[in-house]
Design an enzyme around this catalytic site. Structure first.
Site, mmCIF file in Angstrom:
data_model
loop_
_atom_site.group_PDB
_atom_site.id
_atom_site.type_symbol
_atom_site.label_atom_id
_atom_site.label_comp_id
_atom_site.label_asym_id
_atom_site.label_seq_id
_atom_site.Cartn_x
_atom_site.Cartn_y
_atom_site.Cartn_z
ATOM 1 N N ARG A 157 -19.795 -64.064 65.046
ATOM 2 C CA ARG A 157 -19.521 -63.206 66.233
ATOM 3 C C ARG A 157 -18.110 -62.759 65.588
ATOM 4 N NH1 ARG A 157 -21.015 -62.954 72.136
ATOM 5 N NH2 ARG A 157 -19.413 -61.611 72.264
ATOM 6 N N TYR A 171 -23.841 -47.987 71.771
ATOM 7 C CA TYR A 171 -23.471 -47.508 73.334
ATOM 8 C C TYR A 171 -22.426 -48.227 73.890
ATOM 9 C CZ TYR A 171 -27.016 -50.995 75.112
ATOM 10 O OH TYR A 171 -27.635 -52.117 75.458
ATOM 11 N N PRO A 172 -21.460 -47.726 74.644
ATOM 12 C CA PRO A 172 -20.398 -48.380 75.082
ATOM 13 C C PRO A 172 -20.658 -48.631 76.505
ATOM 14 C CG PRO A 172 -19.752 -46.139 75.345
ATOM 15 C CD PRO A 172 -21.097 -46.267 74.770
ATOM 16 N N MET A 173 -20.150 -49.645 76.942
ATOM 17 C CA MET A 173 -20.346 -50.402 78.276
ATOM 18 C C MET A 173 -19.186 -51.075 79.047
ATOM 19 S SD MET A 173 -23.286 -53.396 78.432
ATOM 20 C CE MET A 173 -23.062 -53.800 80.250
ATOM 21 N N LYS A 175 -18.073 -53.425 82.709
ATOM 22 C CA LYS A 175 -18.726 -54.225 83.780
ATOM 23 C C LYS A 175 -17.991 -53.526 85.126
ATOM 24 C CE LYS A 175 -20.969 -57.575 81.996
ATOM 25 N NZ LYS A 175 -20.445 -58.851 81.426
ATOM 26 N N HIS A 198 -28.195 -63.737 81.312
ATOM 27 C CA HIS A 198 -28.141 -62.615 80.218
ATOM 28 C C HIS A 198 -28.761 -63.109 78.863
ATOM 29 C CE1 HIS A 198 -26.722 -59.301 77.706
ATOM 30 N NE2 HIS A 198 -26.040 -60.114 77.405
ATOM 31 N N GLN A 211 -27.675 -58.309 67.793
ATOM 32 C CA GLN A 211 -26.814 -57.762 68.569
ATOM 33 C C GLN A 211 -25.363 -57.910 68.130
ATOM 34 O OE1 GLN A 211 -26.302 -60.782 69.687
ATOM 35 N NE2 GLN A 211 -25.280 -60.834 71.570
HETATM 36 O O1 76R Z 1 -22.437 -65.015 72.402
HETATM 37 C C1 76R Z 1 -24.031 -64.978 72.176
HETATM 38 O O2 76R Z 1 -24.440 -64.293 71.571
HETATM 39 C C2 76R Z 1 -24.695 -65.744 73.455
HETATM 40 C C3 76R Z 1 -24.697 -65.612 74.512
HETATM 41 C C4 76R Z 1 -24.277 -63.878 74.880
HETATM 42 C C5 76R Z 1 -23.065 -63.359 75.427
HETATM 43 C C6 76R Z 1 -21.633 -64.326 75.848
HETATM 44 C C7 76R Z 1 -25.196 -62.907 74.633
HETATM 45 C C8 76R Z 1 -26.449 -62.852 74.118
HETATM 46 N N1 76R Z 1 -24.363 -61.815 75.099
HETATM 47 C C9 76R Z 1 -23.202 -62.116 75.516
HETATM 48 C C10 76R Z 1 -22.316 -61.078 75.871
HETATM 49 MN MN1 76R Z 1 -25.242 -60.144 75.134
HETATM 50 N N2 76R Z 1 -26.002 -57.785 75.240
HETATM 51 C C11 76R Z 1 -25.354 -57.061 76.075
HETATM 52 C C12 76R Z 1 -26.446 -55.789 75.940
HETATM 53 O O3 76R Z 1 -27.832 -52.899 77.882
HETATM 54 C C13 76R Z 1 -27.499 -53.615 78.513
HETATM 55 O O4 76R Z 1 -27.901 -54.071 79.656
HETATM 56 C C14 76R Z 1 -26.614 -54.443 78.130
HETATM 57 C C15 76R Z 1 -26.114 -54.635 76.609
HETATM 58 C C16 76R Z 1 -27.358 -56.152 75.054
HETATM 59 C C17 76R Z 1 -28.520 -55.433 74.881
HETATM 60 C C18 76R Z 1 -27.228 -57.652 74.862
HETATM 61 C C19 76R Z 1 -28.187 -58.585 74.027
HETATM 62 N N3 76R Z 1 -23.482 -59.008 76.195
HETATM 63 C C20 76R Z 1 -22.292 -59.979 76.250
HETATM 64 C C21 76R Z 1 -21.258 -59.040 76.561
HETATM 65 C C22 76R Z 1 -19.943 -59.504 77.115
HETATM 66 C C23 76R Z 1 -19.778 -59.772 78.567
HETATM 67 C C24 76R Z 1 -18.524 -60.639 79.001
HETATM 68 O O5 76R Z 1 -17.687 -61.008 78.091
HETATM 69 O O6 76R Z 1 -18.083 -60.444 80.298
HETATM 70 C C25 76R Z 1 -21.859 -57.946 76.951
HETATM 71 C C26 76R Z 1 -21.151 -56.580 77.287
HETATM 72 C C27 76R Z 1 -23.348 -58.023 76.530
HETATM 73 C C28 76R Z 1 -24.209 -56.821 76.710
HETATM 74 N N4 76R Z 1 -26.881 -60.459 74.357
HETATM 75 C C29 76R Z 1 -27.223 -61.720 73.867
HETATM 76 C C30 76R Z 1 -27.701 -59.622 73.561
HETATM 77 C C31 76R Z 1 -28.849 -60.632 72.945
HETATM 78 C C32 76R Z 1 -29.832 -59.934 72.307
HETATM 79 C C33 76R Z 1 -28.321 -61.897 73.174
HETATM 80 C C34 76R Z 1 -28.970 -63.049 72.518
HETATM 81 C C35 76R Z 1 -28.293 -63.410 71.201
HETATM 82 C C36 76R Z 1 -28.819 -64.566 70.425
HETATM 83 O O7 76R Z 1 -28.809 -65.714 70.936
HETATM 84 O O8 76R Z 1 -29.452 -64.249 69.237
#
Ligand code: 76R
Length: 275
Positions: A157, A171-173, A175, A198, A211
């Site tokens: 990470r 893309y940016p996003m 909450k 999620h 990702q």
């Molecule tokens: O950290 C990790 O990889 C495991 C748990 C995890 C976190 C903490 C995780 C898993 N994500 C995390 C945090 Mn995510 N993620 C997105 C998007 O389009 C959308 O609706 C959202 C865009 C995708 C496609 C995606 C994919 N994630 C976050 C955060 C930070 C949030 C915060 O700190 O408040 C964002 C903004 C975000 C958005 N996420 C995963 C994925 C995928 C594919 C995983 C599984 C990864 C894996 O375990 O291999």
């Protein structure tokens, strides 16, 4: 090395990340002779090689699909001075006015505040789900396995090495912070539960989607940059669609513009964008 004369700005943790999308000014480019074009491309190629051979530094180069932009770079490097110097050099590498900025995004790699801790894993999974007893050999072995997995995960990470999978989506996003849907007024446990849902959705894309979530609060317009790599465009479309049903995205997600690029070897990239 660039920026030698300056004091490094290296974060305590993680790297700086710049997404840089440019338009090619073909009118400007067409004023060059064949020899000047060749020299300009050699200059850019040399610069890309220099960046890629810099310690802890990665550069992805891709052709952007659609006229939103032509040439895209994703630069990851610890020192903001180096990131800034390389960014300016890349913009000028083909000569003045040939590359023009279309979009850019500054963020940093980050560890997640929702990553499962040792204590949570012990309580919820080892003791709670598996009924293991602390102190036993099986328990200690499971905990060691967890520690190794987490160390590897955290390393990826904060200090990622991205694959050369052809399709790149950025893309940016943020909450949402409005009325009953204010993410930042939820308590930690609620947010952690929502994020676990999620992550469950995300994990079903293992091996198809890579990702990288990079934080940009205080750095750019949104709160995170989302970079997705895939071999098949369908996986990008599916994961973003499926995430929309996930409460974290459905209730709280706000998105900027989407960019799709194709990672290519440099000679193919130059031909693709008409250089
Ligand atoms: O950290 C990790 O990889 C495991 C748990 C995890 C976190 C903490 C995780 C898993 N994500 C995390 C945090 Mn995510 N993620 C997105 C998007 O389009 C959308 O609706 C959202 C865009 C995708 C496609 C995606 C994919 N994630 C976050 C955060 C930070 C949030 C915060 O700190 O408040 C964002 C903004 C975000 C958005 N996420 C995963 C994925 C995928 C594919 C995983 C599984 C990864 C894996 O375990 O291999």
């Amino acid at each position: 090395m660039p920026a030698q004369e300056t004091t490094p700005i290296v974060p305590r943790e993680g790297w700086h990340v710049l997404h840089l999308f440019h338009h090619v000014d073909h009118a400007q480019w067409s004023l060059y002779s064949d020899e000047e074009k060749r020299q300009a491309k050699t200059r850019l190629t040399g610069l890309i090689q220099e960046i890629r051979s810099t310690l802890d530094t990665h550069l992805l180069a891709f052709s952007i699909v659609s006229p939103k932009a032509d040439l895209g770079f994703m630069l990851l490097t610890p020192d903001l001075q180096v990131a800034n110097a390389f960014e300016k050099q890349l913009a000028l590498s083909l000569g003045p006015g040939v590359l023009n900025p279309a979009y850019s995004y500054l963020s940093m790699t980050e560890s997640s505040e929702y990553t499962t801790t040792r204590a949570q894993y012990t309580e919820e999974t080892l003791v709670g789900e598996k009924g293991m007893k602390p102190g036993t050999d099986a328990f200690e072995a499971a905990l060691k396995e967890f520690d190794d997995r987490m160390a590897h995960y955290l390393q990826h990470r904060l200090y990622p090495v991205l694959p050369d999978w052809p399709v790149i989506c950025f893309y940016p996003m943020s909450k949402r912070r409005s009325g009953a849907d204010n993410w930042y007024s939820l308590d930690y446990d609620t947010r952690r539960k929502l994020m676990a849902g999620h992550a469950r959705t995300g994990r079903t894309y293992s091996g198809r989607i890579l990702q990288l979530i990079t934080g940009s609060t205080g750095l750019d317009e949104y709160e995170w940059g989302v970079t997705l790599l895939a071999k098949d465009t369908i996986d990008i479309k599916s994961i973003v669609y499926e995430m929309r049903f996930d409460e974290v995205s459905a209730r709280f997600g706000e998105f900027g513009d989407f960019y799709i690029g194709i990672q290519l070897p440099l000679d193919a990239l130059f031909r693709r964008i008409g250089l």
